[in-house]
Design a protein around this motif. Structure first.
Motif, PDB file in Angstrom:
ATOM      1  N   MET A   1       0.872  -1.176   0.000  1.00  0.00           N
ATOM      2  CA  MET A   1       0.000   0.000   0.000  1.00  0.00           C
ATOM      3  C   MET A   1       0.906   1.223   0.000  1.00  0.00           C
ATOM      4  N   GLY A   2       1.039   1.831  -1.163  1.00  0.00           N
ATOM      5  CA  GLY A   2       1.900   3.009  -1.270  1.00  0.00           C
ATOM      6  C   GLY A   2       1.099   4.276  -1.035  1.00  0.00           C
ATOM      7  N   GLY A   3       1.757   5.301  -0.550  1.00  0.00           N
ATOM      8  CA  GLY A   3       1.048   6.564  -0.356  1.00  0.00           C
ATOM      9  C   GLY A   3       1.952   7.618   0.249  1.00  0.00           C
ATOM     10  N   THR A   4       1.475   8.840   0.232  1.00  0.00           N
ATOM     11  CA  THR A   4       2.232   9.900   0.888  1.00  0.00           C
ATOM     12  C   THR A   4       1.983   9.813   2.392  1.00  0.00           C
ATOM     13  N   PHE A   5       0.762   9.405   2.752  1.00  0.00           N
ATOM     14  CA  PHE A   5       0.355   9.254   4.156  1.00  0.00           C
ATOM     15  C   PHE A   5       0.657  10.519   4.965  1.00  0.00           C
ATOM     16  N   ASP A   6       0.132  11.615   4.486  1.00  0.00           N
ATOM     17  CA  ASP A   6       0.402  12.932   5.073  1.00  0.00           C
ATOM     18  C   ASP A   6      -0.896  13.588   5.514  1.00  0.00           C
TER      19      ASP A   6
ATOM     20  N   ALA B   1     -15.149   9.051   2.528  1.00  0.00           N
ATOM     21  CA  ALA B   1     -14.785  10.283   1.817  1.00  0.00           C
ATOM     22  C   ALA B   1     -13.604  10.977   2.482  1.00  0.00           C
ATOM     23  N   ILE B   2     -12.837  10.209   3.230  1.00  0.00           N
ATOM     24  CA  ILE B   2     -11.715  10.813   3.962  1.00  0.00           C
ATOM     25  C   ILE B   2     -10.538  11.029   3.015  1.00  0.00           C
ATOM     26  N   SER B   3      -9.887  12.175   3.109  1.00  0.00           N
ATOM     27  CA  SER B   3      -8.636  12.389   2.381  1.00  0.00           C
ATOM     28  C   SER B   3      -7.655  13.136   3.275  1.00  0.00           C
ATOM     29  N   SER B   4      -6.386  12.938   3.000  1.00  0.00           N
ATOM     30  CA  SER B   4      -5.362  13.636   3.788  1.00  0.00           C
ATOM     31  C   SER B   4      -5.470  15.142   3.583  1.00  0.00           C
ATOM     32  N   THR B   5      -5.817  15.548   2.360  1.00  0.00           N
ATOM     33  CA  THR B   5      -5.961  16.983   2.078  1.00  0.00           C
ATOM     34  C   THR B   5      -6.994  17.597   3.015  1.00  0.00           C
ATOM     35  N   ASP B   6      -8.121  16.916   3.171  1.00  0.00           N
ATOM     36  CA  ASP B   6      -9.185  17.434   4.043  1.00  0.00           C
ATOM     37  C   ASP B   6      -8.713  17.472   5.501  1.00  0.00           C
TER      38      ASP B   6
ATOM     39  N   ALA C   1      -9.301   0.229  -5.336  1.00  0.00           N
ATOM     40  CA  ALA C   1     -10.461   0.343  -4.452  1.00  0.00           C
ATOM     41  C   ALA C   1     -11.282   1.574  -4.791  1.00  0.00           C
ATOM     42  N   THR C   2     -12.580   1.433  -4.650  1.00  0.00           N
ATOM     43  CA  THR C   2     -13.437   2.587  -4.930  1.00  0.00           C
ATOM     44  C   THR C   2     -13.280   3.653  -3.883  1.00  0.00           C
ATOM     45  N   ARG C   3     -13.423   4.840  -4.347  1.00  0.00           N
ATOM     46  CA  ARG C   3     -13.458   5.982  -3.484  1.00  0.00           C
ATOM     47  C   ARG C   3     -14.742   6.672  -3.889  1.00  0.00           C
ATOM     48  N   PRO C   4     -15.434   7.305  -2.954  1.00  0.00           N
ATOM     49  CA  PRO C   4     -16.713   7.923  -3.322  1.00  0.00           C
ATOM     50  C   PRO C   4     -16.576   8.781  -4.577  1.00  0.00           C
TER      51      PRO C   4
ATOM     52  N   TYR D   1      -8.221   6.641   8.088  1.00  0.00           N
ATOM     53  CA  TYR D   1      -9.006   5.397   8.058  1.00  0.00           C
ATOM     54  C   TYR D   1      -9.358   4.949   6.641  1.00  0.00           C
ATOM     55  N   GLY D   2      -9.357   5.849   5.665  1.00  0.00           N
ATOM     56  CA  GLY D   2      -9.586   5.441   4.272  1.00  0.00           C
ATOM     57  C   GLY D   2      -8.508   4.468   3.822  1.00  0.00           C
ATOM     58  N   HIS D   3      -7.252   4.797   4.131  1.00  0.00           N
ATOM     59  CA  HIS D   3      -6.136   3.910   3.773  1.00  0.00           C
ATOM     60  C   HIS D   3      -6.260   2.571   4.496  1.00  0.00           C
ATOM     61  N   LEU D   4      -6.578   2.639   5.790  1.00  0.00           N
ATOM     62  CA  LEU D   4      -6.571   1.428   6.622  1.00  0.00           C
ATOM     63  C   LEU D   4      -7.705   0.480   6.238  1.00  0.00           C
ATOM     64  N   VAL D   5      -8.875   1.036   5.995  1.00  0.00           N
ATOM     65  CA  VAL D   5     -10.022   0.198   5.608  1.00  0.00           C
ATOM     66  C   VAL D   5      -9.767  -0.457   4.249  1.00  0.00           C
ATOM     67  N   THR D   6      -9.183   0.308   3.337  1.00  0.00           N
ATOM     68  CA  THR D   6      -8.878  -0.219   2.004  1.00  0.00           C
ATOM     69  C   THR D   6      -7.888  -1.382   2.086  1.00  0.00           C
ATOM     70  N   ALA D   7      -6.842  -1.197   2.866  1.00  0.00           N
ATOM     71  CA  ALA D   7      -5.816  -2.238   2.997  1.00  0.00           C
ATOM     72  C   ALA D   7      -6.410  -3.498   3.630  1.00  0.00           C
TER      73      ALA D   7
ATOM     74  N   THR E   1      -4.261   0.359  -4.493  1.00  0.00           N
ATOM     75  CA  THR E   1      -4.405   1.811  -4.667  1.00  0.00           C
ATOM     76  C   THR E   1      -5.879   2.196  -4.590  1.00  0.00           C
ATOM     77  N   GLY E   2      -6.119   3.475  -4.425  1.00  0.00           N
ATOM     78  CA  GLY E   2      -7.474   3.979  -4.548  1.00  0.00           C
ATOM     79  C   GLY E   2      -7.824   4.060  -6.030  1.00  0.00           C
ATOM     80  N   ALA E   3      -9.117   4.035  -6.332  1.00  0.00           N
ATOM     81  CA  ALA E   3      -9.538   4.057  -7.735  1.00  0.00           C
ATOM     82  C   ALA E   3      -9.052   5.322  -8.447  1.00  0.00           C
ATOM     83  N   ASP E   4      -8.947   6.410  -7.715  1.00  0.00           N
ATOM     84  CA  ASP E   4      -8.493   7.649  -8.358  1.00  0.00           C
ATOM     85  C   ASP E   4      -7.044   7.533  -8.808  1.00  0.00           C
ATOM     86  N   ALA E   5      -6.302   6.711  -8.085  1.00  0.00           N
ATOM     87  CA  ALA E   5      -4.868   6.610  -8.371  1.00  0.00           C
ATOM     88  C   ALA E   5      -4.584   5.715  -9.575  1.00  0.00           C
ATOM     89  N   ILE E   6      -5.479   4.775  -9.863  1.00  0.00           N
ATOM     90  CA  ILE E   6      -5.149   3.776 -10.883  1.00  0.00           C
ATOM     91  C   ILE E   6      -4.969   4.389 -12.279  1.00  0.00           C
TER      92      ILE E   6
HETATM   93  P1  ATP Z   1      -3.914  13.637  -0.490  1.00  0.00           P
HETATM   94  O1  ATP Z   1      -5.249  14.242  -0.221  1.00  0.00           O
HETATM   95  O2  ATP Z   1      -2.770  14.366   0.142  1.00  0.00           O
HETATM   96  O3  ATP Z   1      -3.676  13.326  -1.935  1.00  0.00           O
HETATM   97  P2  ATP Z   1      -4.826  10.949   0.073  1.00  0.00           P
HETATM   98  O4  ATP Z   1      -5.880  10.930   1.119  1.00  0.00           O
HETATM   99  O5  ATP Z   1      -5.231  10.798  -1.348  1.00  0.00           O
HETATM  100  O6  ATP Z   1      -3.898  12.229   0.283  1.00  0.00           O
HETATM  101  P3  ATP Z   1      -2.480   9.385  -0.391  1.00  0.00           P
HETATM  102  O7  ATP Z   1      -1.384   9.173   0.579  1.00  0.00           O
HETATM  103  O8  ATP Z   1      -2.277  10.293  -1.532  1.00  0.00           O
HETATM  104  O9  ATP Z   1      -3.772   9.855   0.469  1.00  0.00           O
HETATM  105  O10 ATP Z   1      -3.059   8.011  -0.918  1.00  0.00           O
HETATM  106  C1  ATP Z   1      -2.419   6.773  -0.869  1.00  0.00           C
HETATM  107  C2  ATP Z   1      -3.320   5.742  -1.537  1.00  0.00           C
HETATM  108  O11 ATP Z   1      -4.546   5.585  -0.800  1.00  0.00           O
HETATM  109  C3  ATP Z   1      -3.749   6.113  -2.956  1.00  0.00           C
HETATM  110  O12 ATP Z   1      -3.757   4.924  -3.718  1.00  0.00           O
HETATM  111  C4  ATP Z   1      -5.150   6.661  -2.764  1.00  0.00           C
HETATM  112  O13 ATP Z   1      -5.921   6.486  -3.930  1.00  0.00           O
HETATM  113  C5  ATP Z   1      -5.675   5.794  -1.628  1.00  0.00           C
HETATM  114  N1  ATP Z   1      -6.713   6.462  -0.831  1.00  0.00           N
HETATM  115  C6  ATP Z   1      -6.653   7.658  -0.236  1.00  0.00           C
HETATM  116  N2  ATP Z   1      -7.775   7.957   0.441  1.00  0.00           N
HETATM  117  C7  ATP Z   1      -8.608   6.894   0.271  1.00  0.00           C
HETATM  118  C8  ATP Z   1      -9.951   6.590   0.733  1.00  0.00           C
HETATM  119  N3  ATP Z   1     -10.647   7.428   1.484  1.00  0.00           N
HETATM  120  N4  ATP Z   1     -10.480   5.391   0.360  1.00  0.00           N
HETATM  121  C9  ATP Z   1      -9.761   4.539  -0.412  1.00  0.00           C
HETATM  122  N5  ATP Z   1      -8.500   4.759  -0.875  1.00  0.00           N
HETATM  123  C10 ATP Z   1      -7.924   5.925  -0.533  1.00  0.00           C
END
Ligand code: ATP
Ligand code: MG
Length: 211
Positions: free
Chosen positions: A17-22, A175-180, A141-144, A26-32, A115-120
């Protein structure tokens, strides 16, 4: 040396599970966890990126902080691990180098890149995408807001010979993101229940994302 070889044989399937993790959330953790359960992965290794080539334009927190938050987040799951491989590497982090290092260390394991679906779709723009696909399969994985079958079609259109290397999974809509989260911290808003408790405490203690 011998011991290591035995060690490395123990994983039939492993997830990266790659990511910036910044920060990690829980979005990352649930997906993994969902990927682990659906694909019977023996372990999921979280790989915080060093210098991400695609995030040149915004200030990424110190790798030390992102690594420690990731460690804090995974301690309660015996199937999760964290790797320093990208943060210890000089220069920009390219996924191909990471995947090749895992392939070398675990020659007998099936490797899945989660990865998240947005990343693929972004992955198609990555350096040496075909070579990456030769070494591992992908779990997207799907993201909203993302439609899986649309994604599948787009993928088949762009990289048809590798479309069978990509699996898709549904994760509970998060709908969690690190940016938010960074934005919330900057505005003194609560981030409780978006990140593990220890990660939240770490953010406050180290005064992250304040400016
Ligand atoms: P940022 O908002 O800074 O871009 P992020 O929340 O997208 O951060 P990343 O570290 O960029 O987090 O993401 C790492 C991986 O986790 C990517 O493959 C991304 O698509 C996925 N990911 C991030 N948030 C979610 C989420 N809520 N549900 C599923 N996958 C997610
Ligand atoms: Mg992102």
């Amino acid at each position: 040396m011998k011991k290591n070889n035995t060690e490395n044989k123990k994983y039939k399937a492993l997830g990266i599970m790659g990511g910036t993790f910044d920060p990690i959330h829980y979005g990352h953790l649930v997906t993994a966890e969902e990927a682990r359960c659906q694909f019977n992965l023996d372990v999921v290794v979280f790989v915080p990126s060093g210098k991400p080539p695609h995030k040149k334009d915004y200030r990424v927190s110190d790798a030390k902080h992102r690594y420690l938050m990731t460690v804090l987040a995974v301690v309660t799951n015996p199937f999760f691990d964290v790797s320093r491989i990208e943060i210890d590497r000089e220069g920009y982090s390219y996924t191909i180098d990471t995947v090749k290092a895992f392939r070398k260390k675990y020659p007998w394991s099936e490797i899945f890149f989660i990865t998240g679906a947005d990343a693929i779709l972004e992955i198609l723009t990555w350096k040496k995408v075909e070579e990456i696909m030769d070494h591992c399969r992908f779990i997207a994985a799907t993201r909203p807001g993302y439609n899986l079958s649309d994604l599948d079609k787009k993928f088949k259109a762009i990289l048809p010979e590798y479309s069978n290397r990509v699996e898709t999974i549904e994760v509970p809509a998060l709908a969690i993101s690190s940016t938010d989260i960074r934005r919330r911290v900057a505005m003194d808003k609560s981030i409780k229940y978006l990140v593990p408790e220890a990660v939240e405490q770490y953010i406050w203690k180290n005064n992250l994302y304040k400016s």
